[in-house]
Design a protein around this motif. Structure first.
Motif, short mmCIF file in Angstrom:
data_model
loop_
_atom_site.label_atom_id
_atom_site.label_comp_id
_atom_site.label_asym_id
_atom_site.label_seq_id
_atom_site.Cartn_x
_atom_site.Cartn_y
_atom_site.Cartn_z
N TYR A 1 0.83 -1.20 0.00
CA TYR A 1 0.00 0.00 0.00
C TYR A 1 0.86 1.25 0.00
N VAL A 2 0.32 2.31 -0.59
CA VAL A 2 0.89 3.65 -0.49
C VAL A 2 0.00 4.42 0.46
N ILE A 3 0.61 5.07 1.45
CA ILE A 3 -0.14 5.90 2.40
C ILE A 3 0.31 7.34 2.23
N LEU A 4 -0.63 8.20 1.96
CA LEU A 4 -0.34 9.62 1.80
C LEU A 4 -0.65 10.32 3.11
N ARG A 5 0.36 11.04 3.63
CA ARG A 5 0.21 11.79 4.87
C ARG A 5 0.64 13.23 4.57
N ARG A 6 -0.30 14.09 4.21
CA ARG A 6 0.00 15.47 3.83
C ARG A 6 0.04 16.35 5.08
N ASN A 7 1.00 17.26 5.10
CA ASN A 7 1.10 18.27 6.17
C ASN A 7 1.03 17.65 7.56
N GLY A 8 1.65 16.49 7.73
CA GLY A 8 1.52 15.75 8.97
C GLY A 8 2.31 16.29 10.14
N TRP A 9 3.43 17.00 9.87
CA TRP A 9 4.31 17.41 10.95
C TRP A 9 4.84 18.81 10.69
N ASN A 10 5.06 19.53 11.78
CA ASN A 10 5.57 20.89 11.65
C ASN A 10 7.06 20.95 11.35
N TRP B 1 6.43 -1.62 7.64
CA TRP B 1 6.83 -0.36 7.02
C TRP B 1 8.02 -0.63 6.12
N ILE B 2 7.91 -0.29 4.84
CA ILE B 2 8.98 -0.54 3.87
C ILE B 2 9.88 0.68 3.71
N ARG B 3 9.28 1.83 3.38
CA ARG B 3 10.05 3.07 3.21
C ARG B 3 9.10 4.24 3.18
N SER B 4 9.66 5.44 3.32
CA SER B 4 8.88 6.67 3.20
C SER B 4 9.67 7.69 2.41
N TYR B 5 8.94 8.50 1.69
CA TYR B 5 9.50 9.65 1.00
C TYR B 5 8.97 10.88 1.72
N VAL B 6 9.87 11.74 2.17
CA VAL B 6 9.50 12.92 2.94
C VAL B 6 9.21 14.06 1.96
N LEU B 7 8.08 14.74 2.19
CA LEU B 7 7.62 15.80 1.31
C LEU B 7 7.81 17.16 1.95
N ALA B 8 8.35 18.10 1.20
CA ALA B 8 8.43 19.49 1.64
C ALA B 8 7.13 20.15 1.18
N GLY C 1 5.37 24.86 4.45
CA GLY C 1 6.51 24.72 5.33
C GLY C 1 6.46 23.51 6.24
N THR C 2 5.34 22.78 6.24
CA THR C 2 5.25 21.56 7.04
C THR C 2 5.90 20.40 6.28
N VAL C 3 5.89 19.24 6.93
CA VAL C 3 6.48 18.04 6.35
C VAL C 3 5.38 17.00 6.19
N GLY C 4 5.33 16.38 5.03
CA GLY C 4 4.42 15.27 4.78
C GLY C 4 5.21 14.05 4.35
N THR C 5 4.51 12.95 4.12
CA THR C 5 5.19 11.74 3.64
C THR C 5 4.32 10.97 2.67
N VAL C 6 4.98 10.22 1.83
CA VAL C 6 4.38 9.15 1.04
C VAL C 6 5.06 7.89 1.55
N CYS C 7 4.29 7.00 2.15
CA CYS C 7 4.85 5.82 2.80
C CYS C 7 4.46 4.55 2.05
N ILE C 8 5.38 3.62 1.99
CA ILE C 8 5.13 2.31 1.39
C ILE C 8 5.09 1.29 2.52
N TYR C 9 3.99 0.59 2.61
CA TYR C 9 3.79 -0.43 3.65
C TYR C 9 3.33 -1.72 3.00
N GLN C 10 3.58 -2.83 3.66
CA GLN C 10 2.89 -4.06 3.37
C GLN C 10 1.97 -4.29 4.55
#
Length: 99
Positions: free
Chosen positions: A4-13, A38-45, A49-58
């Protein structure tokens, strides 16, 4: 388990907030190894100015991902099942998370 891909937008300051969330996620994942990996995550700018992620999970199901996220106090904006993977090149070397 499906991927699965999990989108977490604007999750952290800050990047430090994200590091703390990653530690919680790892701990919760160790409690449910048959349901979530949890396989990996890509951190989004994010543009604000917050931080989000696109995460890959099984995971065994989207519900297992949501349970893991709730236990680790992680946001979940969207969960998408992956049906195939096309790898043209391997991921680049991991970038350091900006502070």
């Amino acid at each position: 388990m499906d991927t699965y891909v999990i989108l977490r937008r604007n999750g952290w300051n800050t990047a430090d907030d994200l590091r703390e969330a990653a530690a919680r996620s790892t701990a919760e994942g160790e409690r449910m190894p048959d349901d979530v990996t949890w396989i990996r995550s890509y951190v989004l700018a994010e543009t604000d100015g917050t931080v989000g992620t696109v995460c890959i999970y099984q995971a065994s199901s989207p519900e297992a991902i949501r349970a893991h996220a709730a236990a680790a106090d992680l946001p979940v904006d969207e969960i998408i099942r992956v049906v195939d993977t096309v790898v043209i090149r391997p991921d680049p070397v991991a970038a350091a998370v900006a502070s």
